[in-house]
Write a protein that holds these residues in place. Sequence first.
Motif, PDB file in Angstrom:
ATOM      1  N   SER A   3      55.755  41.828  38.938  1.00 15.57           N
ATOM      2  CA  SER A   3      54.440  42.526  39.005  1.00 15.57           C
ATOM      3  C   SER A   3      54.511  43.564  37.640  1.00 15.57           C
ATOM      4  O   SER A   3      55.636  44.278  37.496  1.00 15.57           O
ATOM      5  N   THR A   4      53.458  43.648  37.204  1.00 18.83           N
ATOM      6  CA  THR A   4      53.481  44.851  36.206  1.00 18.83           C
ATOM      7  C   THR A   4      52.493  46.007  36.610  1.00 18.83           C
ATOM      8  O   THR A   4      52.163  47.050  35.991  1.00 18.83           O
ATOM      9  N   ASP A   5      52.031  45.858  38.081  1.00 14.01           N
ATOM     10  CA  ASP A   5      50.925  46.780  38.401  1.00 14.01           C
ATOM     11  C   ASP A   5      51.785  47.394  39.674  1.00 14.01           C
ATOM     12  O   ASP A   5      51.936  46.886  40.827  1.00 14.01           O
ATOM     13  N   SER A   6      52.269  48.723  39.621  1.00 11.18           N
ATOM     14  CA  SER A   6      52.971  49.401  40.649  1.00 11.18           C
ATOM     15  C   SER A   6      52.098  49.881  41.695  1.00 11.18           C
ATOM     16  O   SER A   6      52.497  50.731  42.814  1.00 11.18           O
ATOM     17  N   VAL A  41      42.535  37.275  46.039  1.00  8.97           N
ATOM     18  CA  VAL A  41      42.067  36.819  44.571  1.00  8.97           C
ATOM     19  C   VAL A  41      40.893  35.868  44.953  1.00  8.97           C
ATOM     20  O   VAL A  41      40.976  34.961  45.028  1.00  8.97           O
ATOM     21  N   ALA A  42      39.668  36.669  44.548  1.00 16.36           N
ATOM     22  CA  ALA A  42      38.471  35.696  44.572  1.00 16.36           C
ATOM     23  C   ALA A  42      37.931  35.216  43.257  1.00 16.36           C
ATOM     24  O   ALA A  42      37.618  36.249  42.316  1.00 16.36           O
ATOM     25  N   LEU A  61      41.230  43.306  47.657  1.00 18.78           N
ATOM     26  CA  LEU A  61      40.463  42.173  46.972  1.00 18.78           C
ATOM     27  C   LEU A  61      40.333  42.259  45.602  1.00 18.78           C
ATOM     28  O   LEU A  61      39.900  43.633  44.891  1.00 18.78           O
ATOM     29  N   LEU A  62      40.651  41.217  44.508  1.00 17.29           N
ATOM     30  CA  LEU A  62      40.763  41.176  43.303  1.00 17.29           C
ATOM     31  C   LEU A  62      39.721  40.506  42.931  1.00 17.29           C
ATOM     32  O   LEU A  62      39.968  39.035  43.283  1.00 17.29           O
ATOM     33  N   ARG A  83      50.377  38.761  38.474  1.00 17.91           N
ATOM     34  CA  ARG A  83      50.797  40.206  38.017  1.00 17.91           C
ATOM     35  C   ARG A  83      50.272  41.331  38.636  1.00 17.91           C
ATOM     36  O   ARG A  83      50.863  42.315  39.010  1.00 17.91           O
ATOM     37  N   HIS A  84      48.998  41.319  38.960  1.00 23.00           N
ATOM     38  CA  HIS A  84      48.141  42.363  39.945  1.00 23.00           C
ATOM     39  C   HIS A  84      48.695  42.672  41.100  1.00 23.00           C
ATOM     40  O   HIS A  84      49.164  43.806  41.367  1.00 23.00           O
TER      41      HIS A  84
END
Length: 293
Positions: A3-6, A41-42, A61-62, A83-84
């Motif tokens: 992941s790049t999203d901390s 993830v929708a 929710l993304l 990644r999110h």
Amino acid sequence: MTSTDSSTDASADRVWFITGASRGLGRAFTEAALQAGDRAVAVARTTEDLAPLSAEYGARLLVLGTDVTDRAAVRQTVDTAARHFGRLDIVVNNAGFLAMGMLEEFGEEQARAQMETNFFGALWVSQAVLPWLRAQGSGHIVQVSSIAALGGFASTGMYSASKFALEGMSEALAAEAAPFGVKVTIVQPGGYWTGLYTAGLTATEPLDAYAPLRAELEKRFAEESVDSMPALAAEALMKLVDSDDPPLRLLLGSRVYDLAFDVSRERMTTWAAWEETSRAAEQAVPAPEGHGL
């Protein structure tokens, strides 16, 4: 792949990736996942209808707008999602539509469009998520098929063709993904009030020759159709993904359950009746010259 999203919540539960999430079964699956405390993830072509869910569930929710027929866009969307949230656990290939009409009535563009979404869309998503799932050593891909995959039916032949193709691909996918700890299930729903026959429907230009058959089919559909609320399918899906040993196939609904057995018995009866002819068509002989391996 990491992941790049901390900012994501490492303590949250499973991460779902659901296509065709804006309405019908996809919407019900998304809501069920979120209500269970999972993240989702929708994915949909148009995402406006998902705004209320975004407001209610916030960072869990993304929402991503993507056309599943665009292979490059699908790969980018999957990578963005993974990644999110840092991972993907359950992938639901639900995007699809129904092209209705007699096979003679289909033009090339309509026929290809049916395959592009219902088959190739699921293939592109499956290809895109596999590197992430293989790296994790886990995951569950759920392919939403249809009662139409049990046989070819007049006026839904192209739809059946797309779902037959999906199921053949998915059986191979299950065998190829299993060594990496990735599970695959083909879900075959019966009738649900999903908008498939309205917003998700396209139709051919009817030929007069099929008017009597079309009238007969309309009468049969009106008398025999059984449609349920999508929430029931979502309940079944939650039981499926909670299982430690999910099946390769899952039927949803009594009508599709009974039809599956009827079709299977009919095929077995026909095969048995033609057994002698079938067996006589095989006799092992040495490879003819020039045909060796």
